[in-house]
Design a protein around this motif. Structure first.
Motif, PDB file in Angstrom:
ATOM      1  N   TYR A 277       5.995   0.336   5.321  1.00 45.06           N
ATOM      2  CA  TYR A 277       6.730  -0.671   4.552  1.00 45.06           C
ATOM      3  C   TYR A 277       8.017  -1.074   5.276  1.00 45.06           C
ATOM      4  CZ  TYR A 277       9.596  -2.780   0.947  1.00 45.06           C
ATOM      5  OH  TYR A 277      10.406  -3.641   0.256  1.00 45.06           O
TER       6      TYR A 277
ATOM      7  N   TRP B   8       7.067   6.545  -2.893  1.00 44.13           N
ATOM      8  CA  TRP B   8       5.978   6.262  -1.958  1.00 44.13           C
ATOM      9  C   TRP B   8       5.037   7.455  -1.899  1.00 44.13           C
ATOM     10  CZ3 TRP B   8       5.346   1.477  -0.133  1.00 44.13           C
ATOM     11  CH2 TRP B   8       6.428   0.606  -0.278  1.00 44.13           C
TER      12      TRP B   8
ATOM     13  N   ASP C 139       0.824  -1.204   0.000  1.00 45.30           N
ATOM     14  CA  ASP C 139       0.000   0.000   0.000  1.00 45.30           C
ATOM     15  C   ASP C 139       0.862   1.258   0.000  1.00 45.30           C
ATOM     16  OD1 ASP C 139      -2.449   1.496   0.186  1.00 45.30           O
ATOM     17  OD2 ASP C 139      -2.007   1.810   2.309  1.00 45.30           O
ATOM     18  N   GLY C 140       0.617   2.138  -0.953  1.00 40.48           N
ATOM     19  CA  GLY C 140       1.331   3.407  -1.029  1.00 40.48           C
ATOM     20  C   GLY C 140       2.541   3.410  -1.935  1.00 40.48           C
TER      21      GLY C 140
ATOM     22  N   HIS D 121       3.493   5.834   4.423  1.00 41.04           N
ATOM     23  CA  HIS D 121       3.490   4.599   3.635  1.00 41.04           C
ATOM     24  C   HIS D 121       4.873   3.950   3.649  1.00 41.04           C
ATOM     25  CE1 HIS D 121      -0.256   6.231   1.722  1.00 41.04           C
ATOM     26  NE2 HIS D 121      -0.600   4.959   1.900  1.00 41.04           N
TER      27      HIS D 121
END
Length: 97
Positions: A66, A57, A34-35, A62
């Motif tokens: 990660y 990103w 995500d992102g 985000h």
């Protein structure tokens, strides 16, 4: 604001092929995270053991989510043994210059 991350990897010469296979699998997770707006692999044309992983990103949050994933359940346990030296990560903000 989007941010860019550059991760520099220097593989042991004898580990380049294993690194390609490992990172080929692992970067699928990065790109799906995500992102993540973009992830590219840049390989030095004179040294195929020297890589830059270029990531964009959507936000700092985000990227931090990660990095937490990679520090925990998403840790790439086989990577350190393939590297000639520790990876170097730098985060950059986009300028309006």
């Amino acid at each position: 604001l989007p941010i860019s991350v550059i991760l520099e990897l220097k593989f042991k010469p004898e580990s380049v092929q294993a690194g390609r296979e490992l990172m080929g699998r692992e970067l699928q997770k990065t790109r799906a995270f995500d992102g993540n707006a973009r992830t590219d692999v840049l390989i030095d044309e004179d040294d195929d053991a020297h890589w830059l992983i270029y990531e964009i990103w959507d936000t700092v949050e985000h990227d931090e989510a990660y990095r937490s994933f990679r520090a925990g359940e998403g840790r790439i346990v086989d990577l350190p043994a393939l590297l000639a030296e520790p990876p170097v990560k730098k985060r950059y903000v986009t300028s309006d210059v």
